[in-house]
Design a protein around this motif. Structure first.
Motif, PDB file in Angstrom:
ATOM      1  N   SER A 112      -7.982   5.139   0.440  1.00 42.09           N
ATOM      2  CA  SER A 112      -6.792   5.085  -0.411  1.00 42.09           C
ATOM      3  C   SER A 112      -6.509   6.492  -0.892  1.00 42.09           C
ATOM      4  N   GLU A 113      -5.352   6.693  -1.499  1.00 47.00           N
ATOM      5  CA  GLU A 113      -5.024   8.009  -2.040  1.00 47.00           C
ATOM      6  C   GLU A 113      -6.062   8.388  -3.099  1.00 47.00           C
ATOM      7  N   GLY A 114      -6.706   9.524  -2.888  1.00 48.59           N
ATOM      8  CA  GLY A 114      -7.727   9.958  -3.823  1.00 48.59           C
ATOM      9  C   GLY A 114      -9.064   9.263  -3.662  1.00 48.59           C
ATOM     10  N   GLY A 176       0.025   8.673   7.091  1.00 42.31           N
ATOM     11  CA  GLY A 176      -0.521  10.021   7.003  1.00 42.31           C
ATOM     12  C   GLY A 176      -2.032  10.050   7.055  1.00 42.31           C
ATOM     13  N   ASP A 177      -2.656  10.354   5.919  1.00 40.23           N
ATOM     14  CA  ASP A 177      -4.105  10.515   5.878  1.00 40.23           C
ATOM     15  C   ASP A 177      -4.847   9.295   5.338  1.00 40.23           C
ATOM     16  N   VAL A 178      -4.108   8.232   5.027  1.00 39.96           N
ATOM     17  CA  VAL A 178      -4.721   7.027   4.471  1.00 39.96           C
ATOM     18  C   VAL A 178      -4.736   5.911   5.519  1.00 39.96           C
ATOM     19  N   LEU A 179      -5.863   5.231   5.630  1.00 40.75           N
ATOM     20  CA  LEU A 179      -6.016   4.125   6.576  1.00 40.75           C
ATOM     21  C   LEU A 179      -4.962   3.058   6.319  1.00 40.75           C
ATOM     22  N   LEU A 180      -4.265   2.645   7.364  1.00 43.12           N
ATOM     23  CA  LEU A 180      -3.269   1.586   7.261  1.00 43.12           C
ATOM     24  C   LEU A 180      -3.936   0.233   7.489  1.00 43.12           C
ATOM     25  N   VAL A 181      -3.661  -0.717   6.624  1.00 44.97           N
ATOM     26  CA  VAL A 181      -4.183  -2.079   6.766  1.00 44.97           C
ATOM     27  C   VAL A 181      -3.032  -3.069   6.641  1.00 44.97           C
TER      28      VAL A 181
END
Length: 216
Positions: A112-114, A176-181
């Motif tokens: 997640s972000e952060g 972007g840089d966060v895993l998509l679910v």
């Protein structure tokens, strides 16, 4: 029509990219250690060891885009081996004015972000952590590369591989840089739809000098 060269063109990700690119009318050359069991019509197959600088130089010559779908496994297993190869490809690509794409892994994505990286979560298999670390290092090298290198790095969903080929749906999401679910918390993408996203990036260049991810 774009001239596309794929390193690791007979592996799972590579052969899907090769097939989709050829189906869309691009000129495709695939490099691998061995001849393919089921060659794609119209694709030029070349054998060679990517540890050989001359093979890399030949692969970058006379193409518009070179995509590395090589994994740090087998003879390339070990800290720094694949990283060194990708650095060499990047150097040759920058010198030749060729775009460079890398197929990475999901391990370097953030939950997640952060939040933590996927590879740093308790659920991530210990056996795959070295591979994830190597591919993360490749991304770091690209992010710190000189501005003249035109690159993209694509991370598939968590559920991506020979063991879960899935089917072509013609639909997917990019991030972007966060895993998509999905709504169920699953992160999946078929080989065909992943390749669709990679070839679309080659055609439209929406992610210059950045990483993106693909999932349903």
């Amino acid at each position: 029509m774009t001239r596309i060269t794929v390193l690791g063109g007979t592996g799972y990700a590579g052969r899907n990219i090769v097939r989709v690119a050829a189906e869309r009318g691009h000129t495709v050359t695939a490099y691998s250690r061995n001849e393919p069991a089921s060659p794609v019509e119209g694709v030029e197959y070349r054998t060679g060891d990517v540890q050989d600088p001359e093979v890399i130089r030949a692969a970058v010559t006379g193409t518009d885009v070179v995509v590395s779908a090589v994994s740090p496994r087998g003879e390339l297993e070990g800290t720094g081996k694949l990283r060194g190869i990708e650095r060499r490809v990047a150097e040759e690509a920058a010198r030749a004015g060729v775009r460079f794409g890398v197929v990475g892994g999901a391990g370097s994505l953030f939950v997640s972000e952060g939040g933590p990286r996927v590879a740093d979560t308790p659920e991530f298999p210990d056996a795959i952590k070295p591979e994830a670390a190597e591919l993360a290092a490749v991304l770091e090298d690209l992010q710190s590369s000189a501005a003249e290198l035109d690159w993209f790095y694509v991370s598939p969903a968590g559920g991506f591989g020979e063991w879960a080929p899935g089917e072509a749906t013609g639909t997917y999401r990019t991030g972007g840089d966060v895993l998509l679910v999905d709504e169920s918390g699953e992160s999946q993408i078929s080989g065909a739809d992943f390749a669709d996203a990679v070839v679309s990036e080659i055609e439209h260049s929406e992610h210059r000098r950045e990483r993106f991810t693909v999932a349903y």
